[in-house]
Enzyme design. Structure first.
Site, mmCIF file in Angstrom:
data_model
loop_
_atom_site.group_PDB
_atom_site.id
_atom_site.type_symbol
_atom_site.label_atom_id
_atom_site.label_comp_id
_atom_site.label_asym_id
_atom_site.label_seq_id
_atom_site.Cartn_x
_atom_site.Cartn_y
_atom_site.Cartn_z
ATOM 1 N N ILE A 168 -29.688 28.883 39.994
ATOM 2 C CA ILE A 168 -30.854 29.759 39.965
ATOM 3 C C ILE A 168 -32.087 28.977 40.420
ATOM 4 O O ILE A 168 -32.546 28.055 39.735
ATOM 5 C CB ILE A 168 -31.063 30.351 38.551
ATOM 6 N N PHE A 251 -28.246 44.208 44.040
ATOM 7 C CA PHE A 251 -27.890 44.220 45.470
ATOM 8 C C PHE A 251 -29.082 44.645 46.330
ATOM 9 O O PHE A 251 -29.257 44.170 47.453
ATOM 10 C CB PHE A 251 -26.708 45.162 45.737
ATOM 11 N N LEU A 254 -30.910 41.550 46.867
ATOM 12 C CA LEU A 254 -30.194 40.641 47.781
ATOM 13 C C LEU A 254 -30.387 41.082 49.232
ATOM 14 O O LEU A 254 -30.481 40.250 50.138
ATOM 15 C CB LEU A 254 -28.698 40.587 47.451
ATOM 16 N N ARG A 258 -31.466 38.439 51.971
ATOM 17 C CA ARG A 258 -30.581 38.209 53.122
ATOM 18 C C ARG A 258 -31.334 38.467 54.423
ATOM 19 O O ARG A 258 -31.135 37.766 55.413
ATOM 20 C CB ARG A 258 -29.347 39.127 53.018
ATOM 21 N N LEU A 353 -27.902 13.586 69.369
ATOM 22 C CA LEU A 353 -28.756 12.498 68.878
ATOM 23 C C LEU A 353 -27.956 11.222 68.601
ATOM 24 O O LEU A 353 -28.542 10.181 68.280
ATOM 25 C CB LEU A 353 -29.471 12.927 67.594
ATOM 26 N N GLU A 378 -26.484 34.081 48.715
ATOM 27 C CA GLU A 378 -26.796 35.436 49.216
ATOM 28 C C GLU A 378 -25.623 36.043 49.983
ATOM 29 O O GLU A 378 -25.809 36.792 50.948
ATOM 30 C CB GLU A 378 -28.038 35.430 50.122
HETATM 31 P P1 TGC Z 1 -19.625 48.096 45.401
HETATM 32 O O1 TGC Z 1 -18.615 48.959 44.721
HETATM 33 O O2 TGC Z 1 -19.553 47.926 46.878
HETATM 34 O O3 TGC Z 1 -21.062 48.545 44.992
HETATM 35 C C1 TGC Z 1 -21.447 48.684 43.643
HETATM 36 C C2 TGC Z 1 -22.746 49.437 43.648
HETATM 37 O O4 TGC Z 1 -23.728 48.684 44.370
HETATM 38 C C3 TGC Z 1 -24.143 49.413 45.530
HETATM 39 N N1 TGC Z 1 -24.278 48.441 46.612
HETATM 40 C C4 TGC Z 1 -25.452 48.174 47.177
HETATM 41 N N2 TGC Z 1 -26.669 48.680 46.957
HETATM 42 C C5 TGC Z 1 -27.684 48.186 47.709
HETATM 43 N N3 TGC Z 1 -27.479 47.230 48.629
HETATM 44 C C6 TGC Z 1 -26.282 46.694 48.865
HETATM 45 N N4 TGC Z 1 -26.127 45.709 49.752
HETATM 46 C C7 TGC Z 1 -25.188 47.172 48.115
HETATM 47 N N5 TGC Z 1 -23.864 46.859 48.074
HETATM 48 C C8 TGC Z 1 -23.332 47.654 47.143
HETATM 49 C C9 TGC Z 1 -23.049 50.429 45.780
HETATM 50 O O5 TGC Z 1 -23.530 51.547 46.489
HETATM 51 C C10 TGC Z 1 -22.654 50.772 44.370
HETATM 52 O O6 TGC Z 1 -23.650 51.617 43.831
HETATM 53 P P2 TGC Z 1 -23.250 52.742 42.773
HETATM 54 O O7 TGC Z 1 -24.548 53.397 42.413
HETATM 55 O O8 TGC Z 1 -22.287 53.647 43.475
HETATM 56 O O9 TGC Z 1 -22.614 52.035 41.625
HETATM 57 O O10 TGC Z 1 -19.521 46.725 44.696
HETATM 58 P P3 TGC Z 1 -18.509 45.674 44.900
HETATM 59 O O11 TGC Z 1 -18.400 44.970 43.601
HETATM 60 O O12 TGC Z 1 -17.250 46.235 45.528
HETATM 61 O O13 TGC Z 1 -19.257 44.779 45.979
HETATM 62 C C11 TGC Z 1 -18.540 43.887 46.620
HETATM 63 C C12 TGC Z 1 -19.469 42.895 47.318
HETATM 64 C C13 TGC Z 1 -18.629 41.684 47.633
HETATM 65 C C14 TGC Z 1 -20.013 43.517 48.580
HETATM 66 C C15 TGC Z 1 -20.647 42.467 46.422
HETATM 67 O O14 TGC Z 1 -20.173 42.066 45.194
HETATM 68 C C16 TGC Z 1 -21.439 41.346 47.054
HETATM 69 O O15 TGC Z 1 -22.331 41.551 47.881
HETATM 70 N N6 TGC Z 1 -21.171 40.101 46.621
HETATM 71 C C17 TGC Z 1 -21.972 38.940 47.011
HETATM 72 C C18 TGC Z 1 -23.053 38.776 46.008
HETATM 73 C C19 TGC Z 1 -23.998 37.656 46.396
HETATM 74 O O16 TGC Z 1 -24.602 37.685 47.457
HETATM 75 N N7 TGC Z 1 -24.130 36.692 45.503
HETATM 76 C C20 TGC Z 1 -24.987 35.548 45.710
HETATM 77 C C21 TGC Z 1 -26.297 35.744 45.036
HETATM 78 S S1 TGC Z 1 -27.326 34.402 45.374
HETATM 79 C C22 TGC Z 1 -27.975 34.092 43.877
HETATM 80 O O17 TGC Z 1 -27.762 34.698 42.905
HETATM 81 C C23 TGC Z 1 -28.917 32.979 43.814
HETATM 82 S S2 TGC Z 1 -30.456 33.608 44.071
HETATM 83 C C24 TGC Z 1 -31.122 32.448 45.070
HETATM 84 C C25 TGC Z 1 -31.735 31.370 44.271
HETATM 85 O O18 TGC Z 1 -32.048 31.554 43.100
HETATM 86 O O19 TGC Z 1 -31.973 30.279 44.851
#
Ligand code: TGC
Length: 398
Positions: A168, A251, A254, A258, A353, A378
């Site tokens: 985080i 999300f 994110l 992203r 380099l 992300e």
């Molecule tokens: P899924 O079933 O696809 O969706 C669940 C609900 O979320 C909605 N949704 C989105 N809404 C907005 N934007 C998006 N990009 C969305 N993607 C999905 C979707 O419509 C649904 O809504 P509802 O109302 O119907 O419930 O969910 P899933 O579990 O199958 O998703 C799969 C996947 C892999 C796409 C998702 O889990 C994903 O994107 N995973 C990667 C997560 C990620 O990027 N993690 C890294 C975070 S980085 C961090 O935390 C550090 S912060 C930076 C720092 O502090 O330095």
């Protein structure tokens, strides 16, 4: 500073930008060159995050700059992208700070917060007086937020949070953490899988909240990433973000972060390309500059193509975002492409380099190391490939 011809002159991208966008870019470029570049190698080496720059970034209007009201600049998506590009041309750590503060923490409050929450936090965060962090990822991994184990239990009028978060950004320096947790109360979505995920604004001074910087990083050394422990952290009932219901809440943030990476990674790539061009012109082997060899020119040309294509893609996505039509799948195209190509460019520049490329006399190895983090957070390359695979086939392969 490069002494080689500017790559900006070759491909006139400026012609596609408004004067306001160019002003934002110039402001960020000046900050990167005057403030960040003189100290970044030292800070990377010393693992030092310069807290004093946060206020300067606030004064320049970069924090939450794409948001409206509450002291935010209300700039366009392309302007914000250009600022990300220029900051990351200096170091990914500083673009990451601006992303965590503006695209994640402030966006979460701006999109989903109550009026009181917005008034309480956003003006101070925009000014750089307060720092926010975004606590989503957990120790077992960040790819599947639906599997989070952090809980928020109803306790009278309030909530009690327990769990752990990892990676985080800025948590140990933050004043407020946006913590995502699964609630137990059915009235708030409890018991319904991903829909039970809710966001909470947790002042980091709350008893039971501990943030510990992660040591041993060989990447992003000029910024801070932390482990967070939540041990019976009690917050009032009004700490919950009323507008974020389920996983679409985090999300949605994110998506914003992203988008900034799509631009930012191209800044790191541009910096690597500039270093490679400069060295190609002034390093002589076999009696002539290495840049006079066809093999080196072919590499430079290919790197240049990917930088310019990447910026054009970022610009296209930015225009879609300004129109309000940018989709998550389109953002995945940009995040996957920008980071993948930036890493390839960094590696190619390192080779051009030669031995010097592994030293901190040049920014290339630092960018390459930083980009390994950017590739992972992300949404990893693989997550974005699978998001696109699902988009193309309609089949979920997660
Ligand atoms: P899924 O079933 O696809 O969706 C669940 C609900 O979320 C909605 N949704 C989105 N809404 C907005 N934007 C998006 N990009 C969305 N993607 C999905 C979707 O419509 C649904 O809504 P509802 O109302 O119907 O419930 O969910 P899933 O579990 O199958 O998703 C799969 C996947 C892999 C796409 C998702 O889990 C994903 O994107 N995973 C990667 C997560 C990620 O990027 N993690 C890294 C975070 S980085 C961090 O935390 C550090 S912060 C930076 C720092 O502090 O330095």
């Amino acid at each position: 500073m490069t002494t080689a011809p500017s790559i900006d002159a070759v491909f006139d991208l400026d012609a596609l930008l408004s004067s306001e966008e160019l002003e934002w870019q110039q402001k960020a470029r000046a900050f990167a060159q005057d403030r960040l570049l003189p100290v970044i190698e030292e800070d990377f080496e010393a693992k030092h995050f310069r807290r004093e720059f946060v206020k300067e970034l606030g004064d320049l209007g970069f924090l939450g700059m794409h948001l409206q009201g509450y002291g935010c600049a209300g700039a366009g998506a392309v302007s914000y992208g250009l600022v990300c590009l220029e900051l990351e041309a200096a170091d990914s750590g500083w673009r990451t700070f601006v992303s965590v503060q503006g695209s994640l923490a402030m966006s979460a409050i701006h999109k989903y917060g109550s009026e009181e929450q917005k008034q309480q936090w956003l003006p101070g965060m925009a000014a750089g007086d307060l720092i926010g962090c975004f606590a989503l990822t957990e120790p077992q991994g960040g790819s599947d937020p639906a599997g989070m184990t952090t809980t928020a239990r109803r306790d009278g009028d309030g909530w009690v949070l327990d769990g752990a978060k990892r990676w985080i950004g800025l948590a140990s320096l933050a004043d407020v953490a946006v913590v995502w947790a699964k609630v137990d109360d059915p009235e708030f979505g409890g018991g319904d899988g991903g829909r039970a995920v809710r966001g909470f604004l947790v002042p980091t001074s709350t008893p039971g909240f501990t943030a510990t910087p992660i040591d041993g990083k060989l990447s992003m050394r000029a910024s801070v990433q932390c482990d967070i422990s939540l041990d019976g952290v009690r917050v009032d009932g009004d700490a919950i973000l009323p507008g974020a219901k389920g996983l679409s809440g985090p999300f949605g943030c994110l998506n914003e972060a992203r988008y900034g990476i799509v631009w930012g990674a191209m800044g790191a790539a541009r910096s690597c390309l500039e270093a490679a061009i400069e060295r190609s012109v002034d390093r002589e082997v076999f009696g002539k500059p290495i840049g006079a060899n066809q093999l080196i020119q072919a590499k430079l040309a290919d790197m240049f193509l990917e930088v310019e294509k990447g910026i054009l893609l970022a610009l296209h996505l930015g225009r879609l975002k300004e129109r309000g039509t940018l989709t998550p799948a389109q953002i995945s195209v940009g995040k996957l492409n920008s980071v993948r190509e930036a890493l390839a460019i960094a590696h190619e520049a390192r080779a051009i380099l030669a031995g010097d490329g592994i030293t901190n006399a040049w920014p290339v190895m630092r960018h390459a190391a930083n980009l390994e983090s950017v590739r992972t957070y992300e949404g990893t390359d693989e997550i974005h490939q699978l998001i696109l695979g699902r988009e193309l086939t309609g089949l979920n392969a997660f």
